[in-house]
Design a protein around this motif. Sequence first.
Motif, PDB file in Angstrom:
ATOM      1  N   ILE A   7      66.223 112.193  16.424  1.00  0.00           N
ATOM      2  CA  ILE A   7      66.071 113.413  17.226  1.00  0.00           C
ATOM      3  C   ILE A   7      65.157 114.443  16.554  1.00  0.00           C
ATOM      4  O   ILE A   7      64.794 115.433  17.192  1.00  0.00           O
ATOM      5  CB  ILE A   7      67.430 114.080  17.584  1.00  0.00           C
ATOM      6  N   CYS A   8      64.816 114.253  15.284  1.00  0.00           N
ATOM      7  CA  CYS A   8      63.930 115.231  14.615  1.00  0.00           C
ATOM      8  C   CYS A   8      62.636 114.582  14.120  1.00  0.00           C
ATOM      9  O   CYS A   8      61.569 114.798  14.693  1.00  0.00           O
ATOM     10  CB  CYS A   8      64.643 115.898  13.432  1.00  0.00           C
ATOM     11  N   ARG A   9      62.707 113.795  13.050  1.00  0.00           N
ATOM     12  CA  ARG A   9      61.484 113.304  12.400  1.00  0.00           C
ATOM     13  C   ARG A   9      60.805 112.167  13.159  1.00  0.00           C
ATOM     14  O   ARG A   9      59.600 112.231  13.437  1.00  0.00           O
ATOM     15  CB  ARG A   9      61.796 112.860  10.959  1.00  0.00           C
ATOM     16  N   ASP A 119      64.525 115.922   5.721  1.00  0.00           N
ATOM     17  CA  ASP A 119      65.323 116.052   6.942  1.00  0.00           C
ATOM     18  C   ASP A 119      65.441 117.539   7.297  1.00  0.00           C
ATOM     19  O   ASP A 119      66.003 118.309   6.524  1.00  0.00           O
ATOM     20  CB  ASP A 119      66.710 115.452   6.667  1.00  0.00           C
ATOM     21  N   TYR A 121      67.091 118.905   9.788  1.00  0.00           N
ATOM     22  CA  TYR A 121      68.209 119.134  10.720  1.00  0.00           C
ATOM     23  C   TYR A 121      69.049 120.359  10.362  1.00  0.00           C
ATOM     24  O   TYR A 121      69.426 121.133  11.223  1.00  0.00           O
ATOM     25  CB  TYR A 121      69.085 117.883  10.772  1.00  0.00           C
TER      26      TYR A 121
END
Length: 152
Positions: A7-9, A119, A121
Amino acid sequence: MVCLGNICRSPIADGLMMKKVTENKLDIRVDSAGTIGMHAGNAPDPRMCQTAKSFGTPIDHLRSRKFIVEDFDRFDVIFAMDKSNLSNILKLARSEKDKEKVRLILNMSHPGKDLEVPDPYYGGEQGFIEVYNLLDKATDAILEKIKNNELI
Ligand code: 4NP
């Protein structure tokens, strides 16, 4: 493109690579996944979507999915965002051929350094911008290798 939650990287790595592949009219399949299925079916993190949009690479349409063993058959190269992702992917490998496909993505832009995409997040907006910039450079390096027939 593989990270933990997808969902991010890895979604922004996916979006950037897809954009460059399309711009260069290359017939290459690009996709992303996470080693955990916790966010499966979800759009990327709103903070990553916002950063991506502000830099001209919208990724709102992407949906999270879990990395599966069949991905070793569907893709020639599998890029991990960090060493933990790399290790989790390698645990699923069935053969030396599978293992050879897996690489740390930042070794494309920073050869031999084994750097990790941090990360973002649990951090602030700056972390998402840093991830975008790192992956913009890494995907540029991947594109160059594809053009020079050096990736596989
Ligand atoms: P990503 O970031 O691996 O870059 O997608 C994370 C997303 C979710 C979580 C951790 C990292 N999580 O713990 O849910």
